[in-house]
Design a protein around this motif. Sequence first.
Motif, PDB file in Angstrom:
ATOM      1  N   THR A  56       0.841  -1.204   0.000  1.00 29.04           N
ATOM      2  CA  THR A  56       0.000   0.000   0.000  1.00 29.04           C
ATOM      3  C   THR A  56       0.872   1.249   0.000  1.00 29.04           C
ATOM      4  O   THR A  56       0.621   2.196  -0.754  1.00 29.04           O
ATOM      5  N   ASP A 129      -7.204  -1.501  -3.426  1.00 30.89           N
ATOM      6  CA  ASP A 129      -6.402  -2.162  -2.399  1.00 30.89           C
ATOM      7  C   ASP A 129      -7.272  -3.182  -1.651  1.00 30.89           C
ATOM      8  O   ASP A 129      -8.494  -3.028  -1.606  1.00 30.89           O
ATOM      9  N   GLU A 130      -6.639  -4.201  -1.071  1.00 28.36           N
ATOM     10  CA  GLU A 130      -7.366  -5.279  -0.370  1.00 28.36           C
ATOM     11  C   GLU A 130      -8.440  -5.838  -1.300  1.00 28.36           C
ATOM     12  O   GLU A 130      -9.584  -6.069  -0.882  1.00 28.36           O
ATOM     13  N   ARG A 224       4.336  -3.621  10.520  1.00 30.23           N
ATOM     14  CA  ARG A 224       3.390  -3.081  11.508  1.00 30.23           C
ATOM     15  C   ARG A 224       3.748  -3.566  12.906  1.00 30.23           C
ATOM     16  O   ARG A 224       3.552  -2.848  13.886  1.00 30.23           O
TER      17      ARG A 224
HETATM   18 MG   LIG Z   1      -1.963  -2.700   2.423  1.00 28.92          MG
END
Ligand SMILES: [Mg+2]
Length: 263
Positions: A56, A129-130, A224
């Motif tokens: 992303t 996205d996704e 993350r």
């Molecule tokens: Mg992403």
Amino acid sequence: MNLLINPGVLESSFLPRLLPYREEEHKYIAECIKPLLLKRNGRNILITGSPGIGKTACVKFIFRKMIEENVGNYLTIYINCWKHDTNNKIIYYVAEQIGIRTNERYPEELIDIIIKKLNTYEGVVFAFDEVDRLHDWNFIYRILEDIKYKSIILITNTSENIIRLDERLLSRLLLERIEFKKYNFEEIRGILREREFMAFKPNSFEYEAFEEIVRKTYEIGDLRVGLFLLKNSAENAENRNSEKIEMCDVLKAIERIKDIYHK
Ligand SMILES: [Mg+2]
Ligand SMILES: Nc1ncnc2c1ncn2[C@@H]1O[C@H](COP(=O)(O)OP(=O)(O)OP(=O)(O)O)[C@@H](O)[C@H]1O
């Protein structure tokens, strides 16, 4: 003791000024979009790769660059299909993004207005996205058919659902696949160092404590996790009024995510 002075840069939505280690991918995606600038259709791509490795971020980085460099009368539209998973939701979202009034209008009417407006641009780059969360593909079908110059980027961390796509759509999309690889140890360290530099008071981390975060992030392979550990271990240190973030703070933070990642 306030160690974390700029917490915003540890949010996973934060987009840094530079995106090191993704130069190749960046170049490849930019090449796919480039034909648009020559009044041709761009290429369509499917970006795959595991969670938290900059898919992303890379696309948003390219979109931001296009806007900043003011390359011409082009439009970029980013759609998160987890949030906007049906045809109608996408239509309302896109209409709002491009300044079309949505109240008292039906989706059927809106989509025609959207198509008309998008065709006033020299080209449009879409990112879905996704995309594995998308329930229906009508919107993509419509833009494929009716937008003159476009490039479509699909992003997912699984490729299963995509493969099950309608064959008519697949043959129209002619997707080129680009697989994002996981970052190696040094790259993870480089990215986390940069964030640490921006987020914390200088020398907040004990050397070994920071290295432990790098190790754990590398082991799980998701940035993350690293951002969470930076933030959480800082809070642990702050809570005990320490001037430094030490190994005990990091271990406590790792303990919190242990059950989720089973590692
Ligand atoms: Mg992403
Ligand atoms: N090369 C990089 N340099 C700096 N930060 C990065 C880099 N790659 C990723 N990040 C950061 O890592 C975090 C996760 O990245 P991102 O959201 O792009 O993951 P993703 O691959 O899209 O994951 P998912 O499949 O779960 O959506 C973000 O905060 C992003 O800014």
